[in-house]
Enzyme design. Structure first.
Site, PDB file in Angstrom:
ATOM      1  CE1 TYR A   5      15.781 -52.974  31.191  1.00 28.86           C
ATOM      2  CE2 TYR A   5      15.181 -53.105  28.872  1.00 28.86           C
ATOM      3  CZ  TYR A   5      14.819 -52.977  30.207  1.00 28.86           C
ATOM      4  OH  TYR A   5      13.498 -52.854  30.553  1.00 28.86           O
ATOM      5  NE  ARG A  61      21.837 -46.676  34.661  1.00 26.55           N
ATOM      6  CZ  ARG A  61      21.805 -46.375  35.947  1.00 26.55           C
ATOM      7  NH1 ARG A  61      22.256 -47.239  36.830  1.00 26.55           N
ATOM      8  NH2 ARG A  61      21.324 -45.223  36.374  1.00 26.55           N
ATOM      9  CG  ASN A  62      15.383 -50.162  34.165  1.00 26.19           C
ATOM     10  OD1 ASN A  62      15.329 -51.334  33.819  1.00 26.19           O
ATOM     11  ND2 ASN A  62      14.698 -49.682  35.189  1.00 26.19           N
ATOM     12  N   PRO A  63      16.909 -48.852  30.352  1.00 22.73           N
ATOM     13  CG  PRO A  63      15.062 -48.948  28.943  1.00 22.73           C
ATOM     14  CD  PRO A  63      15.722 -49.669  30.078  1.00 22.73           C
ATOM     15  CG  ASN A 115      16.594 -46.676  36.835  1.00 17.64           C
ATOM     16  OD1 ASN A 115      15.444 -47.096  36.852  1.00 17.64           O
ATOM     17  ND2 ASN A 115      16.888 -45.387  36.771  1.00 17.64           N
TER      18      ASN A 115
END
Length: 852
Positions: A551, A568-570, A604
């Protein structure tokens, strides 16, 4: 205490005291000792009393006064001893206060840790407690976070338990603590294995990187020779003759002085052959791309383009894939224009939402690329500078770079071997199905097996992945890797991986929070890798996190006493965090939402408590990226040369460093630079041994660098010796490495940077990059950058000029004295009386004094 034996010895031996008259004031004892001397008896054996008492004074040996001392000197020393005592007391008191603070800090950290573990115990053992007749109240947890628990309610509940329930409760708690200890040891062992795997991959790839460096060096030499040959062909005969005379000196010593009549020739040589002032790697890459765009080399006719570049060094077949898991499923390779006719290098900026991992397992690389693209902003429709610098653009008619191509040839830059290296690739990519057979759910990837952007509209993502694959030989070679390695390759900045389990344990947790705040303040790029699913707590496995992924850390904030992070999401489409401080959390207030600019949407990104962050994430990736808009950057060059070649203005700068293998080292003759700091400044010094240009060699030299204080504060004088008193920081022992980094926080003043090789006589060059958060003036103080034709201007240059003038004057004086003595000798020989030739004697030949 004075006793009867002491009185007896004083009267009998020393002859003093109230009873001395009984022993003749010591006369009887002296007579007795003379008899012992005649009989040759030992003093202690003849008179046993002398074992403990002095035979002259009769005083005890262990109470004898010392030698006479100068009381004036002793009294004068009291002042300094008092200062030393005061300093020692201050340091001891400071150490004691520091120890107390550490104890308090450790106690607070211990209580905080026990609080989290206690809540984990209650959550994970709720049914075990119920089966043992212990029922925790339903309202004991006020949130889903491990860091929050109603302590008052817990205390009331525990006090209501009977002794039997308390005993069962503590038994379950002990078992839980043992399980936690085993789990922590497993995590530490897993982290250690990861460290070893990281080093193993670096060592394995080092062989390939060295091969690529040698190949690059050869390509640069070939292009240099071609430029030189073309330039010589265009020269008039007179200029060619003059160049051949100066060729060796100009090639060997780029800074050698030039005659006025040769200035124009030297300038043309530097600009057209040496490419002075330009990035030779970039210039060579642009030249190679221009040759490909012309269609003369590496291209052939294609049904998709008039001319298509086919990369023969990395063909579009199974050898490029290697032993990937997806290799058997690849049916063909297609150029980007055939996959999506509207594809281009960049389309509406570079955002982390553009990064998707394909069937090739390069998640580590895509995670780093997502972090890098997020650092430049999201949703701004701009191409981030740190992404754009990874590509080589051709020079257009207006002199600006053009990143488009008519033949499908792209240049991708990777930072390897301490320098930016360009990998030229074509735009063929492996396909799992034909584009005509792509189903609706596969429209995002368009059927490719590699990394992609949504709809395959942008090529920067798959091209960077392909450049990596080509550099290391195949796609299979990049299926294993680490995020911080990729960040270093794409930014040329130092990176590190901090394992959370050890860093956030005990008092280190507060230190970790302070570090993350400093990292964010400096603008560093940060990311966090989640734990493996089998190591995650059961309570967080359904919280929306993607395990074993990376992340991006956007924000590090503290609001109302709560430490929080925005993440933040991968890469890809994933759920967001569902725990405390998620978008739907009830902990948010309107004021807090406004201050942190929180929006409830599927973007996200999400917020998370620092305590949950430490529990859910395994490692923190830090890239010390220096924003060029916030940090001042200066470039320096240090050259080690032996001063030979007939140039009277050449200086020997190959003195080396003081080691047992370099006796007689003259540290003062190493290249040195002065830094003038006018306010407290953080500074980074990056030292790189390049592999370009005529003056460099492909061999990596063992070198070291030292940042020192000058002997006279405020004066930029050369360093005469290296000691612990004047060294502020250094790169360590001299080693053969291409890149070194030094960091320092400097107060106002003057500082000297010295770079040297392990032993004397080694020739080479290093490029030095100085980055500072405030303006720092730099100057080269040795070797001098001025020549006799150019008058010195700075104070350091004037000092050097004066010193050289004195040395030359002394040398001239010695030479004049020797010439005068030689003239006197010749005159004496001429005036000497020689034998008469008529007598038939021949004059003997002159002999040197002491000669045979």
């Amino acid at each position: 205490m004075y006793n009867y034996k002491d009185a007896l010895a004083a009267a009998m031996v020393g002859g003093h005291g109230p009873f001395a008259f009984l022993f003749g004031s010591g006369a009887f004892f002296r007579l007795y000792m003379k008899v012992g001397g005649l009989l040759k008896k030992e003093d202690e054996q003849w008179a046993t009393i002398l074992e403990d008492y002095d035979k002259e004074t009769g005083q005890r040996k262990d109470n004898m006064p010392g030698p006479n001392c100068d009381h004036k000197v002793v009294l004068e020393e009291f002042k300094y001893q008092d200062e030393d005592l005061t300093k020692a007391f201050f340091e001891e008191f400071r150490a004691f206060a520091h120890f107390q603070l550490l104890v308090v800090n450790a106690a607070g950290a211990y209580l905080e840790r026990e609080k989290i573990l206690f809540q984990k115990f209650l959550r994970e053992n709720r049914f075990k407690l119920l089966s043992n007749g212990i029922a925790p109240p339903k309202d004991i947890f006020n949130s889903s976070s491990f860091a929050s628990i109603d302590i008052t309610l817990v205390a009331v509940w525990l006090s209501s338990l009977n002794p039997d329930e308390i005993e069962r409760f503590h038994l379950l708690k002990r078992h839980f603590s043992e399980e936690v200890g085993v789990k922590e040891r497993d995590v530490d062992r897993h982290d250690q294995q990861t460290r070893e795997a990281s080093r193993a991959i670096m060592d394995k790839r080092k062989v390939r990187e060295n091969d690529m460096a040698q190949k690059r060096h050869k390509e640069f030499r070939d292009r240099y020779e071609r430029r030189l040959d073309q330039w010589l062909r265009a020269l008039p005969a007179e200029d060619k003759s003059r160049f051949n005379e100066k060729k060796n000196v100009w090639m060997r010593r780029p800074n050698a002085p030039v005659d006025e009549r040769d200035m124009d020739l030297r300038e043309r040589f530097d600009n057209e052959v040496v490419l002075k002032g330009a990035d030779e790697g970039m210039a060579n890459a642009q030249k190679a791309l221009a040759e490909l765009e012309s269609g003369d080399t590496g291209c052939r006719v294609s049904k998709h383009r008039r001319m298509q570049f086919y990369d023969a060094s990395f063909p579009a077949d199974g050898s490029a894939l290697g032993r990937c898991e997806v290799t058997p499923e690849v049916c063909r390779w297609m150029p980007a224009i055939a996959i999506n006719p509207d594809s281009r290098l960049f389309d509406e900026g570079t955002d982390p939402d553009d990064v998707f991992t394909g069937r090739i397992k390069s998640k580590w690389l895509m995670s780093a690329l997502s972090m890098l693209s997020a650092a430049g902003g999201v949703g701004d429709a701009d191409v981030d500078e740190q992404i754009l610098r990874l590509f080589v653009g051709q020079i257009g008619p207006d002199g600006k770079p053009i990143y488009g191509t008519d033949v499908g040839a792209y240049g991708v830059r990777l930072y390897k071997n301490g320098q930016w290296e360009t990998v030229i690739v074509d735009d063929f990519f492996p396909m799992l199905v034909d584009t005509e057979l792509v189903e609706a759910e596969d429209k995002n990837s368009m059927g490719v097996a590699c990394a992609y952007s949504k709809g395959f509209t942008e090529l920067w993502v798959p091209l960077i992945e392909k450049a990596y694959a080509k550099y290391y030989g195949s796609y299979a070679a990049i299926e294993d890797g680490f995020v911080h390695h990729a960040l270093h390759d794409m930014t040329a900045c130092e990176t590190e991986c901090i394992f959370m389990a050890a860093a956030s344990r005990g008092a280190g947790k507060r230190a970790l929070w302070g570090k993350m705040n400093r990292f964010k303040k400096n603008g560093y790029i940060m990311g966090a890798g989640t734990v493996a699913e089998h190591l995650a707590d059961r309570q967080i496995q359904d919280m929306g996190l993607v395990f074993d992924s990376t992340y991006t850390v956007y924000e590090v904030r503290e609001e109302n006493g709560v430490k929080m992070l925005k993440l933040r999401n991968p890469p890809g489409d994933h759920d967001e965090w569902k725990g405390d401080w998620s978008d739907e959390s009830t902990l948010w207030t309107r004021r807090t939402k406004h201050r942190l600019n929180v929006t409830v949407e599927d973007d996200n990104t999400f917020w998370m408590a620092f305590d949950d962050f430490c529990n859910c994430f395994r490692c923190l990736y830090v890239c010390r990226w220096y924003d060029p808009h916030r940090w001042q950057t200066q470039q320096l060059t240090a050259i080690w040369q032996n001063g030979e070649g007939g140039d009277e203005n050449a200086y020997d700068t190959t003195a080396g460093l003081p080691t047992k293998h370099n006796p007689g080292c003259e540290v003062v003759n190493n290249p040195q630079f002065a830094f003038h700091i006018h306010r407290p400044t953080d500074i980074k010094i990056k030292i790189v041994q390049p592999d370009v240009g005529e003056a460099n060699v492909s061999e990596v030299l063992p070198i070291a660098a030292f940042l020192c204080r000058p002997k006279h504060l405020g004066v930029a004088g050369r360093i005469q010796e290296l000691s612990k008193d004047n060294i502020i920081t250094d790169t360590g022992q001299p080693v053969r490495d291409r890149e070194f980094n030094m960091y320092a926080s400097l107060s106002p003043g003057v500082y000297i940077l010295l770079v040297g090789t392990y032993v004397a006589g080694m020739e080479g060059q290093v490029d030095i990059t100085v980055m500072s958060n405030y303006v720092a003036r730099t100057e080269q103080i040795w070797p001098p950058v001025w020549t006799p034709e150019k008058e010195p201007t700075t104070f350091a240059e004037k000092m050097q000029a004066e010193a050289k003038k004195k040395i030359l004057a002394a040398a001239d004086g010695v030479a004049a004295g020797a010439a005068k003595a030689d003239a006197k000798i010749k005159e004496a020989k001429a005036n000497a009386v020689a034998p008469d030739p008529d007598e038939g004697d021949e004059p003997e030949e002159d002999k040197m004094p002491g000669g045979a």
